[in-house]
Write an enzyme that holds these catalytic residues in place. Structure first.
Site, short mmCIF file in Angstrom:
data_model
loop_
_atom_site.label_atom_id
_atom_site.label_comp_id
_atom_site.label_asym_id
_atom_site.label_seq_id
_atom_site.Cartn_x
_atom_site.Cartn_y
_atom_site.Cartn_z
N ALA A 1 45.00 -92.77 -40.34
CA ALA A 1 45.41 -91.52 -39.70
C ALA A 1 44.61 -91.31 -38.43
O ALA A 1 43.49 -91.82 -38.28
CB ALA A 1 45.22 -90.34 -40.65
N ASP A 2 45.21 -90.58 -37.51
CA ASP A 2 44.52 -90.23 -36.27
C ASP A 2 44.93 -88.81 -35.87
O ASP A 2 46.12 -88.48 -35.91
CB ASP A 2 44.87 -91.21 -35.15
CG ASP A 2 43.94 -91.06 -33.96
OD1 ASP A 2 42.84 -91.63 -34.00
OD2 ASP A 2 44.30 -90.37 -33.00
N THR A 3 43.95 -88.00 -35.52
CA THR A 3 44.20 -86.61 -35.18
C THR A 3 43.87 -86.35 -33.72
O THR A 3 42.81 -86.77 -33.24
CB THR A 3 43.37 -85.68 -36.08
OG1 THR A 3 43.71 -85.91 -37.45
CG2 THR A 3 43.63 -84.22 -35.74
#
Length: 210
Positions: free
Chosen positions: A86-88
């Site tokens: 995941a990447d935010t």
């Protein structure tokens, strides 16, 4: 007083092992709360830069996929592993606000966000043991209260903004900055757990504990 151990909610499909391609403590906590065992493999040095004019949601999903592929390409990669990455990102309009370069940069970011609404987008990529992949990007709108400079400067001095996208952490000391959230709180923290649970349950990769 010690807290009682959490009762597991889900179990993985037999023979599947979860590989969490993230060093985020909060993402690990979500998996702990689900009751899923996992191995952490940090995909160091693979986060791409945004392309010129690239929509923030597209960039978040591309960055998550890059992390997942980097872990899958390791010589010690587990062929039975379900890789979750995941990447935010924090976006103000079309501008992506990454991690601040220094305290002055952090203060500049917080000044831009103060009194305004911005978007937090988390991209998720899953690589499954059967060779298939699935991903999505989830967006929440976050509204900051209008804070004076001395308040923002005090938060910067706490050190928390140093390694946070947008220079704040809603799950930490920076919680006071936020006046409201429209959308998933867990997306802002770093993992859209409702959408992820639906993806893994509907695909048969995990099931509820019976």
């Amino acid at each position: 007083m010690n807290e009682a151990p959490l009762t597991p909610l889900f179990v993985l499909r037999p023979g599947i092992r979860l590989v969490l391609a993230s060093a985020s403590p909060r993402r690990r906590q979500f998996m702990d709360e689900w009751g899923l065992p996992y191995t952490v493999v940090r995909p160091a040095g693979v986060e791409p830069r945004p392309k010129n004019g690239e929509p923030p949601a597209d960039y978040a999903l591309r960055a998550a996929a890059a992390k997942a592929r980097a872990v899958a390409g390791r010589p010690d990669a587990d062929s039975a592993g379900l890789i979750l990455a995941a990447d935010t990102v924090v976006a103000l309009g079309h501008d992506i606000l990454g991690k601040p370069a220094d305290p002055a940069d952090a203060l500049r970011m917080l000044r831009r966000l103060s009194g305004r609404e911005h978007q937090v987008i988390t991209g998720v990529c899953c690589l499954f043991p059967d060779g298939t992949a699935s991903g999505f990007a989830d967006t929440s709108a976050v509204r900051f209260h209008a804070w004076p400079d001395d308040v923002l400067a005090a938060y910067v001095r706490s050190g928390e903004p140093a390694d946070k996208a947008g220079a704040y952490a809603i799950q930490g000391q920076g919680a006071f900055l936020v006046a409201g959230v429209h959308g998933s709180w867990s997306t802002v923290v770093g993992l859209p757990v409702s959408r992820l649970a639906d993806l893994l349950l509907s695909g048969g990769w995990m099931r509820p504990v019976r």
